[in-house]
Write a protein that holds these residues in place. Sequence first.
Motif, PDB file in Angstrom:
ATOM      1  N   ASP A   1     -11.395  43.481  -5.275  1.00  0.00           N
ATOM      2  CA  ASP A   1     -10.283  44.319  -5.727  1.00  0.00           C
ATOM      3  C   ASP A   1      -9.247  44.412  -4.604  1.00  0.00           C
ATOM      4  N   VAL A   2      -8.066  43.869  -4.845  1.00  0.00           N
ATOM      5  CA  VAL A   2      -7.006  43.916  -3.835  1.00  0.00           C
ATOM      6  C   VAL A   2      -5.878  44.866  -4.240  1.00  0.00           C
ATOM      7  N   SER A   3      -6.117  45.684  -5.251  1.00  0.00           N
ATOM      8  CA  SER A   3      -5.051  46.545  -5.768  1.00  0.00           C
ATOM      9  C   SER A   3      -4.536  47.534  -4.734  1.00  0.00           C
ATOM     10  N   TYR A   4      -5.344  47.926  -3.776  1.00  0.00           N
ATOM     11  CA  TYR A   4      -4.948  48.898  -2.762  1.00  0.00           C
ATOM     12  C   TYR A   4      -4.171  48.267  -1.599  1.00  0.00           C
ATOM     13  N   LYS A   5      -4.160  46.955  -1.503  1.00  0.00           N
ATOM     14  CA  LYS A   5      -3.552  46.276  -0.366  1.00  0.00           C
ATOM     15  C   LYS A   5      -2.034  46.184  -0.514  1.00  0.00           C
ATOM     16  N   GLU A   6      -1.362  46.152   0.620  1.00  0.00           N
ATOM     17  CA  GLU A   6       0.086  45.953   0.653  1.00  0.00           C
ATOM     18  C   GLU A   6       0.400  44.474   0.445  1.00  0.00           C
ATOM     19  N   ALA A   7       1.468  44.208  -0.279  1.00  0.00           N
ATOM     20  CA  ALA A   7       1.936  42.828  -0.415  1.00  0.00           C
ATOM     21  C   ALA A   7       2.659  42.439   0.874  1.00  0.00           C
ATOM     22  N   THR A   8       2.290  41.301   1.426  1.00  0.00           N
ATOM     23  CA  THR A   8       2.941  40.789   2.632  1.00  0.00           C
ATOM     24  C   THR A   8       3.226  39.306   2.448  1.00  0.00           C
ATOM     25  N   ALA A   9       4.133  38.788   3.272  1.00  0.00           N
ATOM     26  CA  ALA A   9       4.411  37.352   3.274  1.00  0.00           C
ATOM     27  C   ALA A   9       3.191  36.641   3.851  1.00  0.00           C
ATOM     28  N   ARG A  10       2.752  35.600   3.174  1.00  0.00           N
ATOM     29  CA  ARG A  10       1.568  34.868   3.594  1.00  0.00           C
ATOM     30  C   ARG A  10       1.832  33.371   3.535  1.00  0.00           C
ATOM     31  N   VAL A  11       1.317  32.679   4.534  1.00  0.00           N
ATOM     32  CA  VAL A  11       1.467  31.226   4.631  1.00  0.00           C
ATOM     33  C   VAL A  11       0.129  30.651   5.079  1.00  0.00           C
TER      34      VAL A  11
ATOM     35  N   VAL B   1     -11.106  17.936   5.923  1.00  0.00           N
ATOM     36  CA  VAL B   1     -10.269  18.930   5.249  1.00  0.00           C
ATOM     37  C   VAL B   1     -10.529  20.268   5.927  1.00  0.00           C
ATOM     38  N   SER B   2      -9.459  20.869   6.448  1.00  0.00           N
ATOM     39  CA  SER B   2      -9.627  22.122   7.173  1.00  0.00           C
ATOM     40  C   SER B   2      -8.354  22.953   7.132  1.00  0.00           C
ATOM     41  N   LEU B   3      -8.539  24.241   7.367  1.00  0.00           N
ATOM     42  CA  LEU B   3      -7.423  25.163   7.497  1.00  0.00           C
ATOM     43  C   LEU B   3      -6.903  25.051   8.921  1.00  0.00           C
ATOM     44  N   LEU B   4      -5.599  24.770   9.077  1.00  0.00           N
ATOM     45  CA  LEU B   4      -5.003  24.681  10.400  1.00  0.00           C
ATOM     46  C   LEU B   4      -4.486  26.034  10.868  1.00  0.00           C
ATOM     47  N   ARG B   5      -3.858  26.760   9.927  1.00  0.00           N
ATOM     48  CA  ARG B   5      -3.345  28.081  10.299  1.00  0.00           C
ATOM     49  C   ARG B   5      -3.059  28.902   9.053  1.00  0.00           C
ATOM     50  N   LYS B   6      -3.025  30.209   9.282  1.00  0.00           N
ATOM     51  CA  LYS B   6      -2.633  31.122   8.222  1.00  0.00           C
ATOM     52  C   LYS B   6      -1.975  32.321   8.882  1.00  0.00           C
ATOM     53  N   THR B   7      -0.995  32.887   8.179  1.00  0.00           N
ATOM     54  CA  THR B   7      -0.313  34.075   8.674  1.00  0.00           C
ATOM     55  C   THR B   7      -0.257  35.109   7.557  1.00  0.00           C
ATOM     56  N   GLY B   8      -0.174  36.365   7.975  1.00  0.00           N
ATOM     57  CA  GLY B   8      -0.055  37.467   7.038  1.00  0.00           C
ATOM     58  C   GLY B   8      -1.390  38.081   6.683  1.00  0.00           C
ATOM     59  N   GLY B   9      -1.323  39.307   6.210  1.00  0.00           N
ATOM     60  CA  GLY B   9      -2.522  39.993   5.755  1.00  0.00           C
ATOM     61  C   GLY B   9      -3.199  40.812   6.828  1.00  0.00           C
ATOM     62  N   LYS B  10      -4.183  41.579   6.392  1.00  0.00           N
ATOM     63  CA  LYS B  10      -4.907  42.517   7.246  1.00  0.00           C
ATOM     64  C   LYS B  10      -5.657  41.820   8.391  1.00  0.00           C
ATOM     65  N   SER B  11      -6.209  40.649   8.116  1.00  0.00           N
ATOM     66  CA  SER B  11      -6.996  39.968   9.152  1.00  0.00           C
ATOM     67  C   SER B  11      -6.127  39.290  10.211  1.00  0.00           C
ATOM     68  N   GLY B  12      -4.818  39.283  10.009  1.00  0.00           N
ATOM     69  CA  GLY B  12      -3.907  38.734  11.010  1.00  0.00           C
ATOM     70  C   GLY B  12      -3.784  37.227  10.930  1.00  0.00           C
ATOM     71  N   ASP B  13      -3.202  36.692  11.966  1.00  0.00           N
ATOM     72  CA  ASP B  13      -2.927  35.265  12.019  1.00  0.00           C
ATOM     73  C   ASP B  13      -4.137  34.492  12.529  1.00  0.00           C
ATOM     74  N   TYR B  14      -4.232  33.249  12.076  1.00  0.00           N
ATOM     75  CA  TYR B  14      -5.281  32.339  12.519  1.00  0.00           C
ATOM     76  C   TYR B  14      -4.632  31.006  12.801  1.00  0.00           C
ATOM     77  N   VAL B  15      -4.924  30.439  13.947  1.00  0.00           N
ATOM     78  CA  VAL B  15      -4.449  29.100  14.284  1.00  0.00           C
ATOM     79  C   VAL B  15      -5.624  28.358  14.895  1.00  0.00           C
ATOM     80  N   ILE B  16      -5.915  27.178  14.332  1.00  0.00           N
ATOM     81  CA  ILE B  16      -7.005  26.377  14.857  1.00  0.00           C
ATOM     82  C   ILE B  16      -6.617  25.897  16.258  1.00  0.00           C
ATOM     83  N   SER B  17      -7.567  25.773  17.126  1.00  0.00           N
ATOM     84  CA  SER B  17      -7.305  25.296  18.490  1.00  0.00           C
ATOM     85  C   SER B  17      -6.631  23.925  18.447  1.00  0.00           C
ATOM     86  N   GLY B  18      -5.604  23.768  19.259  1.00  0.00           N
ATOM     87  CA  GLY B  18      -4.905  22.490  19.344  1.00  0.00           C
ATOM     88  C   GLY B  18      -3.825  22.292  18.306  1.00  0.00           C
ATOM     89  N   GLU B  19      -3.587  23.256  17.425  1.00  0.00           N
ATOM     90  CA  GLU B  19      -2.551  23.137  16.388  1.00  0.00           C
ATOM     91  C   GLU B  19      -1.219  23.548  16.927  1.00  0.00           C
TER      92      GLU B  19
END
Length: 160
Positions: free
Chosen positions: A18-28, A142-160
């Motif tokens: 359930d994400v109804s309580y979460k704020e909408a943010t820009a996500r990439v 196949v892997s996630l290189l990076r993501k931004t936005g949201g409660k968990s914050g930003d993620y960038v794979i090492s070397g990206e």
Amino acid sequence: MEESLTHFNDQGRARMVDVSYKEATARVAVAQGKVTMAPETLSRIRDRSVSKGDVLAVAQIAGIQAAKRTSDWIPMCHPLPLTGVDIRFDDNGKDTLTITAEVKTTGKTGVEMEALTAVSAAALTVYDMCKALQKDMVIGSVSLLRKTGGKSGDYVISGE
């Protein structure tokens, strides 16, 4: 690492979070994958001389469509209004095609699965269109290189 698995209810059964309580943010989210093949196959893709047509054009559309339909493929994924999907192709000039997908939304949950699904569908489309030339192509990394936005914050794979 998150302390609890959120996709299970108090009975230990699968649930859509359930994400109804979460704020909408820009996500990439940006994901990447590779298709390894014979040099001749890569050359034919680059020269647009594969008999089924322009492999990269078709794979690009497949990746975009897959990102838009990710919740149909992944059971606990929320259907999201995507604001952008970009699929890019690079190669090493020898035997490897690299596929990168960038997916954007403004919403209450991220687009990591959409980016990963886009890369996977584009890679599978490359395979499908070229399998008459070569059946032993390898889809991988196949892997996630990076993501931004949201409660968990930003993620960038090492070397990206």
